[in-house]
Design a protein around this motif. Structure first.
Motif, mmCIF file in Angstrom:
data_model
loop_
_atom_site.group_PDB
_atom_site.id
_atom_site.type_symbol
_atom_site.label_atom_id
_atom_site.label_comp_id
_atom_site.label_asym_id
_atom_site.label_seq_id
_atom_site.Cartn_x
_atom_site.Cartn_y
_atom_site.Cartn_z
ATOM 1 N N GLY A 767 4.006 7.146 -6.346
ATOM 2 C CA GLY A 767 2.727 6.433 -6.408
ATOM 3 C C GLY A 767 2.341 6.079 -7.825
ATOM 4 N N LYS A 770 4.473 3.312 -9.179
ATOM 5 C CA LYS A 770 4.100 2.017 -8.600
ATOM 6 C C LYS A 770 2.849 1.475 -9.285
ATOM 7 N N GLN A 849 7.015 1.606 0.096
ATOM 8 C CA GLN A 849 6.020 0.649 0.578
ATOM 9 C C GLN A 849 4.632 1.268 0.758
ATOM 10 N N ASN A 851 0.943 2.684 0.107
ATOM 11 C CA ASN A 851 -0.119 2.345 -0.834
ATOM 12 C C ASN A 851 -0.211 3.471 -1.861
ATOM 13 N N ASP A 854 -3.198 5.828 -1.525
ATOM 14 C CA ASP A 854 -3.110 6.807 -0.445
ATOM 15 C C ASP A 854 -2.142 7.924 -0.793
#
Length: 859
Positions: A767, A770, A849, A851, A854
């Motif tokens: 996360g 990203k 993929q 989020n 989240d």
């Protein structure tokens, strides 16, 4: 003293504390006395026994606790929690259930087959007293056990009073048999009349004491009687075989019991006794077997002197090899040492152990997959474990909880494995039947117990490591999801397991592709004769000249010839020839052909001439192949200068030499061959077709047959017969394919567990990366590269081993192999990377993929 200290530690672990000191003092005194009197080893052995004897209720210390636990209620609670846990984690439960079901199904099937193999010949009344005389051959570094022996050894053994009864068996009987123009294939042996004193078979008709007493007598099984005569009781009727006319003197009840002796017909051994018995027959034979039945109070040792005498006689005729006559009990015939020229079924013990090892090798990865998948979800179950420990749960209770979950899943997998076994059992039996004569596979009460034993073993093997791992988690670290994997979940262990699994998977894939390549190579192999557009028709005792005349009248029929066997599909009969000067015999394969056969199938005569339609009868004129010339012709003489004898007394004149061609299947090498001419031995018409409309020509040929005989028109193309002879390659493809499918599925499940473990532990990292701008492709590569590296290591480890293993194995199954090529290895590697890479990509892409908000918040 290390052993003594270890024993005292054991004593302190179970003995009441208030008694330990006094008991230890007494044990030390006894130990010192034994040490001085009997020495160190006996003293330590005595100390061990003393400690074991002290393990009794009056001396065992209390396990602690004053609360009387309700073990039944606790078990029910464990059961409920286990079922709920499996239901909650559906993906892991299904993956584990599928993997264990497939792995256990193969293990269970192999154990069921092995259990049935151990029951071979159990129906024989005198099973404990039956032995076979075998021959051990040693020479030039070669040690071979032959199932055969000299037929004359029976005469030597008959003199020993320890032998209650004995029988000779000759395997050169059977093949095509006929009655009134009706021909069928039948498997059989020539046996002595005492055969039924040694072996137990039930007669439906005839007298077992006299059924095979006279020459040219034959006993049929009930199914063979119906197949040959279309009659259950054809007593007194005649049937024709390669050895002449035989009279039916008995009918045996069909048996579905597994036996190493598999037959449809039994002829009288006395039929062979018209053959002159000269000294050369003490030499090593390849078709005679001798079985003895000892008295109930006698043993193998009672035949030692006779066996030495038989060995001496055989060695007098041997050419350098040391031959030793040995006894084999009936239990050692099927499941024992590998026997050359085995009669009937054989499951060599080394091959069986190898097959069982491969089976358990497939089971072990399934168990380790359960470990991987269980530990992979440790982060989700950490809070549960921590709360249980805080609430007073002991280490033993946690181990019991997680072991029970494993047992629940494993016993559910038992039902799945039984369903799989029931679906593949018949196919598996069909694969084995061609080589093992295994009539059936019974799932008895023993099979059920074996299934439960396999389930318990698998559950313990798969569940103990996760149970220990979870029980060692610290409560606070578990609650706050800070638990670290233990030693068994370490990176090296888990990566090593993945490498091993995929190296094994690659090996099976290379095996499938290599055998498939050999199968294609065999089908396209140049047998040395033309096999295309040649229709093989059973003659069914119709005169050959009539068949030729009628078939040649059909448009599109180019040529018609006749032979006794189907070239390239069956091993012809063995015969023996000798020269006037030689005392020993020479082994050859023989086949009967007519004067048109070689031209019809495209075989060239390299020296001499062909047969003529008006062959002389006072001398046996024959053709031989190039291998015969190479092996048997002296360098200083031509073949025509030698006096050969065939059938022991018939003079044989070699009139020509033909080029080598594969008269037998490719599993047999090209041996010396004698081609003979005898119209009475023709069994097949070879019809060469050159029509553009083969179906129309076949229809016309069948119509012509209807004018010649009322019997069914039985025909197949020659290349179909040859393809049928390659059936063992199809069996190998199915076996390796099935095992390869299991291994690759189980390996992919294990890889999935590793990927899930890695991605779940790196969700927050992914996360953050990203958010910092990493692309989806970069994230997928970040997680996948370590697993792809493991696959590369698996290729480097497994490919060379599999390459050499299967290349060597193919040399053992066929004399004419193409070997394993780089193409098969590359295809296997690509297949493995597609399957495993797809699994990695699917899971890593799903995480990439997510989020990032989240994933960070959830983490």
């Amino acid at each position: 003293m290390r052993l003594s200290q270890f024993l005292f530690r054991i004593l302190r672990s179970f003995c009441k504390p208030e008694l330990v000191d006094s008991i230890e003092g007494d044990l030390i005194e006894l130990y010192q006395e034994n040490l001085e009197a009997n020495g160190k080893w006996k003293a330590q052995w005595g100390l061990t026994l003393d400690v074991i004897r002290l393990f009794r209720p009056s001396l065992i210390k209390s396990m602690g606790g004053s609360v009387k636990l309700n073990f039944y209620g606790m078990f029910v609670n464990y059961l409920k929690v286990g079922i709920r846990s499996l239901a909650q984690h559906k993906m892991f439960s299904i993956l584990n259930w599928v993997g264990l079901s497939f792995a256990m199904s193969l293990t269970l099937l192999v154990l069921i087959v092995l259990e049935n193999v151990t029951r071979f010949d159990n129906f024989q009344e005198h099973r404990e007293q039956i032995y076979r005389v075998a021959t051990r051959q040693e020479g030039e570094g070669e040690h071979v056990l032959w199932a055969t022996t000299s037929a004359l050894s029976a005469e030597e053994l008959a003199l020993n009073p320890a032998v209650k009864s004995l029988t000779r068996i000759n395997s050169n009987f059977g093949g095509l048999v006929s009655h009134q123009f009706h021909e069928v294939e039948a498997q059989g042996y020539l046996v002595d009349n005492s055969f039924f004193d040694v072996f137990t078979y039930s007669f439906l008709a005839g007298n077992p004491e006299t059924a095979l007493l006279n020459p040219n007598s034959v006993v049929l099984t009930e199914s063979a009687a119906i197949k040959i005569f279309r009659n259950k009781r054809p007593i007194g009727k005649q049937m024709r075989t390669d050895l002449g006319e035989f009279v039916v003197t008995g009918i045996l009840q069909d048996s579905d019991q597994n036996s190493h002796l598999s037959f449809d017909i039994l002829g009288s051994y006395s039929t062979l006794e018209h053959v002159e018995r000269t000294g050369w027959q003490w030499s090593f034979e390849i078709s005679d077997y001798v079985y003895v039945r000892l008295g109930e109070e006698n043993t193998e040792a009672d035949l030692a002197v006779n066996l030495l005498h038989i060995s001496k006689k055989m060695n007098e005729q041997s050419e350098g090899e040391e031959l030793t006559a040995v006894l084999q009990s009936i239990d050692e015939i099927v499941l024992g040492e590998r026997n050359y020229r085995q009669i009937g079924s054989a499951f060599p013990i080394l091959d069986t152990l190898l097959f069982i090892s491969i089976t358990f090798l497939i089971l072990l990865p399934a168990c380790f997959n359960y470990i991987n998948l269980s530990i992979a979800r440790s982060l989700k179950r950490g809070k549960e474990v921590g709360l249980r420990k805080i609430m007073g749960g002991s280490k033993g209770q946690l181990i019991s909880q997680f072991l029970l979950e494993t047992f629940i899943l494993t016993f559910l997998a038992v039902f799945g494995s039984l369903v799989i076994v029931s679906l593949i059992k018949d196919e598996f039996l069909q694969m084995l039947a061609s080589s093992s004569h295994l009539n059936r596979i019974d799932m008895s009460a023993t099979s059920v117990l074996m299934a439960l034993a396999v389930a318990a073993f698998t559950a313990l093997l798969a569940g103990i490591i996760p149970a220990l791992y979870f029980s060692k988690l610290k409560p606070l670290e578990a609650i706050y999801s800070k638990a670290k994997p233990g030693s068994f979940a370490s990176v090296g262990m888990r990566k090593g397991l993945i490498v091993l699994q995929f190296a094994l998977s690659l090996g099976f894939l290379i095996g499938v592709f290599a055998v498939a390549k050999q199968y294609r190579h065999s089908l396209n192999y140049d047998f040395g004769f033309n096999k295309e557009n040649i229709l093989v028709v059973q003659t069914a005792d119709v005169e050959a000249q009539l068949i030729k005349q009628e078939f040649l009248s059909v448009p599109g029929v180019k040529q018609v010839s006749f032979a006794s066997h189907i070239s390239g599909a069956f091993v012809p009969m063995v015969n023996y020839i000798r020269t006037e000067k030689e005392f020993d015999s020479l082994v050859v394969h023989q086949m009967y052909i007519d004067e048109n056969h070689l031209e019809n199938i495209g075989v060239t005569i390299v020296d001499g001439r062909n047969f003529q339609a008006d062959q002389p009868t006072h001398v046996e004129q024959v053709l031989v192949n190039e291998e015969f010339v190479k092996k048997y012709k002296p360098a200083d003489k031509s073949l025509s200068e030698l006096n050969w004898f065939i059938d022991d007394s018939l003079n044989m004149q070699v009139i020509g030499v033909v080029e080598n061609f594969n008269i037998s299947p490719l599993s047999e090498k090209i041996d010396p061959v004698v081609l003979r001419y005898n119209r009475d031995q023709f069994r097949y018409a070879y019809v060469s077709l050159q029509s553009h409309d083969l179906l129309a020509s076949l229809g016309q040929i069948e119509d012509k047959w209807g004018e010649l005989s009322p019997l069914l028109f039985e025909s197949r193309f020659l290349h179909h017969h040859i393809e049928e002879a390659m059936e063992y390659y199809e069996v190998m493809i199915k076996v390796f394919g099935f095992q390869g499918l299991l291994v690759i599925v189980i390996s992919c499940l294990g890889l999935l567990g590793m990927v899930v473990f890695a991605t779940e532990s790196r969700v927050k990292e992914i996360g953050i990366r990203k958010v910092m701008g990493a692309s989806q492709g970069e994230l997928i590569w970040l997680v996948s590269k370590s697993f792809l590296t493991l696959l590369v290591i698996a290729v480097l480890l497994g490919a060379p081993i599999a390459f050499f293993l299967f290349d060597y194995m193919l040399l053992k199954t066929s004399y004419y192999t193409e070997g394993v090529g780089y193409g098969e290895v590359i295809l296997a590697v690509v297949t493995m990377f597609v399957l495993a890479g797809g699994m990695i990509y699917w899971q890593t892409k799903k995480v990439a993929q997510m989020n990032p908000v989240d994933s960070i918040r959830l983490e």
